[in-house]
Design a protein around this motif. Sequence first.
Motif, PDB file in Angstrom:
ATOM      1  N   THR A  79       3.423  12.245  -4.730  1.00  0.00           N
ATOM      2  CA  THR A  79       2.266  11.363  -4.548  1.00  0.00           C
ATOM      3  C   THR A  79       2.553  10.053  -5.266  1.00  0.00           C
ATOM      4  O   THR A  79       2.967  10.030  -6.426  1.00  0.00           O
ATOM      5  CB  THR A  79       0.993  12.017  -5.133  1.00  0.00           C
ATOM      6  N   GLY A  80       2.322   8.952  -4.536  1.00  0.00           N
ATOM      7  CA  GLY A  80       2.574   7.628  -5.098  1.00  0.00           C
ATOM      8  C   GLY A  80       1.464   7.202  -6.044  1.00  0.00           C
ATOM      9  O   GLY A  80       0.456   7.891  -6.207  1.00  0.00           O
ATOM     10  N   PRO A  81       1.645   6.031  -6.691  1.00  0.00           N
ATOM     11  CA  PRO A  81       0.649   5.553  -7.651  1.00  0.00           C
ATOM     12  C   PRO A  81      -0.719   5.283  -6.993  1.00  0.00           C
ATOM     13  O   PRO A  81      -1.757   5.395  -7.646  1.00  0.00           O
ATOM     14  CB  PRO A  81       1.241   4.263  -8.203  1.00  0.00           C
ATOM     15  N   ASP A  82      -0.697   4.968  -5.713  1.00  0.00           N
ATOM     16  CA  ASP A  82      -1.973   4.717  -5.029  1.00  0.00           C
ATOM     17  C   ASP A  82      -2.479   5.972  -4.324  1.00  0.00           C
ATOM     18  O   ASP A  82      -3.301   5.899  -3.423  1.00  0.00           O
ATOM     19  CB  ASP A  82      -1.826   3.558  -4.042  1.00  0.00           C
TER      20      ASP A  82
END
Length: 100
Positions: A79-82
């Motif tokens: 999962t990315g930062p956003d």
Amino acid sequence: LLLSSNACHDNSLVDLFNENIPDIDFAFQKSCSMAMGANCAIAATVLWFAAAIAACKVDPPERGPITTQDVDVTYTRTTGPDRTPLLSEHVVSGEPVAVG
């Protein structure tokens, strides 16, 4: 053979047709002749035969051995930062192996 036969010269059926069904635009000729299509068909047959003989004389093309290769693929989902899902791929190739 056909051009010198009775089917082409002095054909009674052609005379009968021309007498009983007179048409201004169409009438059978008194003798036969080869048209352009017949000449093209003869030339195509000769060329086809020459191509068949040439194909028998030519050696088949050389090709390398058929190989297979094992590949390990790893997929990683993070999962990315956003907070969007990210998918990464890691490929590990092996050595080519000859088949047969």
